[in-house]
Write a protein that holds these residues in place. Structure first.
Motif, mmCIF file in Angstrom:
data_model
loop_
_atom_site.group_PDB
_atom_site.id
_atom_site.type_symbol
_atom_site.label_atom_id
_atom_site.label_comp_id
_atom_site.label_asym_id
_atom_site.label_seq_id
_atom_site.Cartn_x
_atom_site.Cartn_y
_atom_site.Cartn_z
ATOM 1 N N GLN A 287 0.838 -1.210 0.000
ATOM 2 C CA GLN A 287 0.000 0.000 0.000
ATOM 3 C C GLN A 287 0.866 1.251 0.000
ATOM 4 O OE1 GLN A 287 -3.226 0.126 2.994
ATOM 5 N NE2 GLN A 287 -2.571 2.194 3.496
ATOM 6 N N GLY A 288 1.913 1.259 0.837
ATOM 7 C CA GLY A 288 2.817 2.404 0.890
ATOM 8 C C GLY A 288 3.618 2.575 -0.387
ATOM 9 N N TRP A 289 4.100 1.459 -0.941
ATOM 10 C CA TRP A 289 4.864 1.535 -2.187
ATOM 11 C C TRP A 289 4.029 2.105 -3.325
ATOM 12 C CZ3 TRP A 289 7.997 -3.715 -2.631
ATOM 13 C CH2 TRP A 289 9.068 -3.666 -1.736
ATOM 14 N N PHE A 290 2.810 1.628 -3.479
ATOM 15 C CA PHE A 290 1.967 2.096 -4.577
ATOM 16 C C PHE A 290 1.668 3.586 -4.430
ATOM 17 C CE2 PHE A 290 1.603 -2.160 -5.880
ATOM 18 C CZ PHE A 290 0.943 -2.215 -7.095
ATOM 19 N N PHE A 291 1.406 4.042 -3.217
ATOM 20 C CA PHE A 291 1.105 5.455 -2.998
ATOM 21 C C PHE A 291 2.320 6.327 -3.322
ATOM 22 C CE2 PHE A 291 1.355 9.106 -0.073
ATOM 23 C CZ PHE A 291 0.236 9.807 -0.490
ATOM 24 N N GLY A 395 -3.392 1.819 -9.726
ATOM 25 C CA GLY A 395 -4.314 1.162 -8.811
ATOM 26 C C GLY A 395 -4.012 1.509 -7.366
ATOM 27 N N VAL A 396 -5.029 1.433 -6.544
ATOM 28 C CA VAL A 396 -4.900 1.791 -5.127
ATOM 29 C C VAL A 396 -5.148 0.549 -4.268
ATOM 30 C CG1 VAL A 396 -5.795 3.229 -3.248
ATOM 31 C CG2 VAL A 396 -5.660 4.146 -5.582
ATOM 32 N N ILE A 397 -4.278 0.325 -3.301
ATOM 33 C CA ILE A 397 -4.500 -0.729 -2.307
ATOM 34 C C ILE A 397 -5.088 -0.055 -1.071
ATOM 35 C CG2 ILE A 397 -3.408 -2.518 -0.889
ATOM 36 C CD1 ILE A 397 -1.289 -2.807 -3.022
ATOM 37 N N ASN A 398 -6.348 -0.322 -0.825
ATOM 38 C CA ASN A 398 -7.065 0.370 0.244
ATOM 39 C C ASN A 398 -6.793 -0.247 1.614
ATOM 40 O OD1 ASN A 398 -8.538 2.248 -1.444
ATOM 41 N ND2 ASN A 398 -9.712 0.481 -2.163
ATOM 42 N N PRO A 399 -6.865 0.572 2.672
ATOM 43 C CA PRO A 399 -6.675 0.048 4.031
ATOM 44 C C PRO A 399 -7.895 -0.729 4.505
ATOM 45 C CG PRO A 399 -7.205 2.381 4.114
ATOM 46 C CD PRO A 399 -7.055 2.031 2.654
ATOM 47 N N LEU A 400 -7.719 -1.480 5.570
ATOM 48 C CA LEU A 400 -8.813 -2.234 6.184
ATOM 49 C C LEU A 400 -9.257 -1.538 7.464
ATOM 50 C CD1 LEU A 400 -7.732 -4.474 4.244
ATOM 51 C CD2 LEU A 400 -8.322 -6.121 6.016
ATOM 52 N N PRO A 401 -10.560 -1.577 7.781
ATOM 53 C CA PRO A 401 -11.013 -1.009 9.053
ATOM 54 C C PRO A 401 -10.510 -1.846 10.224
ATOM 55 C CG PRO A 401 -12.800 -2.182 7.980
ATOM 56 C CD PRO A 401 -11.674 -2.150 7.001
#
Length: 499
Positions: A287-291, A395-401
């Protein structure tokens, strides 16, 4: 971040002035992990189905495969994020695969598939977890990769020489070319012929990286003369599998599995976590890498990626000292020192081999560009472009609640998984990897005497305290310093830590 018992001891001493034992620090850390890292190792397996459900809910298109064996015990796990699936089409079709052992209570093996993005950075494709590195596990993992990513034209798979990988690639990717890591083969070569000379390493690497057959034959002859018997061994392995000049499919500049090893290094500190927490750490990393990389590519203004721009600039500087002779509008003879190279702009070839194999203009082509109407960027593969760099991370890897907010269907929550049936040995679990065959291990270097083979805590070498050359030994129990006269006393301003 993984908090070590030593860190707990230091924090307790610094914040509260309390000394605690290693065992107390370890138990305290394990208790904290149960609350912060999604439960104990046993509870983590039961949480895994719910976590994977939420991962797919928050990241539509993400592919997850979970397989259990007898008595509902965990067997295999496969994860490919939707962002990676969509971004792969903008990366070169050269995939590096590797496996590494996990360090948790129930062990297991982490499988991974990665490739290079347009900026020569690691692009994560898929991850898997299995019981061990065997034929069944590798075949299962590669089948999932084939189902998700398919097989592209010019598809190349690069790995070490593990027999199970070789068997699985033949079965699952029969049309893809399977190259091997040149460094793994180098270690095998050193081990077989019991030689670790720098000369062998230099000759071998130059031979493997040669761009054309003429250069290869000269270097290969030198290598075989330096190591008798190497010719038969390397030919038996297959020249096409470890050399760039003989490869039937374009490997670009990917001759090793270094990107897989780098991915291993990025996850080394979290491989001891319970399985659900470990999978979550993989998501956080990707997630951090993609952002970060999406924003870098967006803000970059050149037509090519940042790394490729630097490479082209170096080649342009080298091209300044070369001369050119014209044959016609497409064919040129480039003079490079005492050598000449033929450039064919109609076929996009240069006799040095770099242009057609790397799909980037070599210095000889850049001489032609400088003295003609050709544009260098038009001669680069789109796989190096800033556009592809950005699109691969679009593309975005979204966080989980938080776990308390998870909404899990009954059919998922009722799906129970038991940990694998693993016999755990007594004592502390091994953390350091076992070196590969022929791999040289780095020696620790002492920060006190600057010699290799030991560290500061075990150093017993005498060091000078005074310009006169008087010395003493760190572990001496004698009030008078060893190597110094009995009347010598160190100045009071000298700090003990400097000794």
């Amino acid at each position: 971040m993984v908090f070590k018992p030593r860190d707990v001891i230091d924090d307790m001493k610094r914040k509260f002035g309390v000394d605690i034992s290693y065992s107390v620090a370890w138990r305290g850390r394990e208790y904290a992990y149960e609350n912060l890292r999604l439960g104990t190792p046993e509870q983590s397996y039961s949480l895994l189905p719910g976590y994977l459900h939420m991962l797919r809910e928050t990241n539509p298109g993400t592919v997850v495969n979970l397989e259990v064996g007898e008595q509902d015990r965990f067997k295999y796990l496969f994860i490919a994020f939707d962002a990676s699936i969509k971004g792969f089409q903008y990366c070169r079709p050269v995939v590096s695969i590797d496996a590494t052992h996990m360090k948790g209570k129930y062990r297991g093996v982490l499988f991974m598939a990665v490739c290079h993005d347009a900026n020569q950075q690691i692009f994560p494709l898929a991850f898997g977890i299995g019981d061990s590195e065997n034929d069944a596990a590798w075949t299962w993992f590669l089948r999932r990769i084939n189902d998700v990513f398919g097989e592209r034209p010019g598809h190349v798979i690069v790995s070490d020489r593990h027999r199970s990988i070789n068997n699985a690639v033949k079965e699952v990717f029969p049309n893809a070319f399977h190259g091997i890591c040149m460094y793994h083969l180098l270690n095998n070569l050193k081990n077989k012929f019991k030689t670790k000379t720098k000369e062998l390493e230099q000759h071998y690497i130059q031979t493997a990286k040669a761009y054309n057959l003429q250069e290869f034959h000269v270097l290969f002859y030198t290598l075989c003369c330096a190591v008798p018997g190497a010719k038969e061994y390397l030919e038996r392995v297959g020249l096409d599998r470890w050399t760039r000049s003989h490869s039937p499919s374009r490997r670009y500049n990917i001759m090793t599995t270094n990107i897989s090893e780098s991915m291993n290094a990025a996850l080394v500190k979290v491989r001891e976590l319970p399985i659900t927490a470990f999978v979550n750490e993989i998501r956080l990393l990707c997630q951090g890498w993609f952002f970060e990389r999406r924003n870098k590519a967006k803000d970059f203004t050149s037509k090519m990626s940042k790394d490729v721009e630097k490479k082209l600039e170096k080649r342009r500087d080298r091209a300044q000292i070369m001369d050119i002779r014209y044959a016609d509008e497409y064919n040129f003879d480039v003079i490079d020192g005492d050598q000449n190279f033929c450039v064919d702009m109609a076929l996009w070839t240069c006799t040095c081999g770099k242009f057609q194999l790397d799909q980037l203009p070599c210095e000889h082509v850049l001489v032609v560009v400088r003295k003609s109407a050709y544009e260098a960027y038009d001669l680069c593969s789109p796989f190096y472009s800033r556009e592809y760099w950005y699109e691969s991370y679009s593309g975005v890897i979204n966080p989980l609640p938080h776990i308390t907010s998870w909404c899990i269907p009954e059919d998922v929550s009722s799906f129970k998984i038991m940990p694998p049936d693993v016999r755990t040995s007594a004592g502390r679990r091994r953390k350091r990897r076992i070196p590969s065959v022929g791999e040289e291990q780095s020696q620790p270097k002492c920060s006190r005497c600057r010699e290799s083979g030991h560290n500061r805590a075990t150093c017993q070498n005498p060091i000078a305290l005074h310009p006169s050359g008087q010395t003493f030994t760190a572990c001496s129990t004698n009030p008078s310093f060893q190597g110094a006269s009995s009347s010598y006393h160190p100045p009071s301003s000298i700090d003990d830590t400097n000794s």
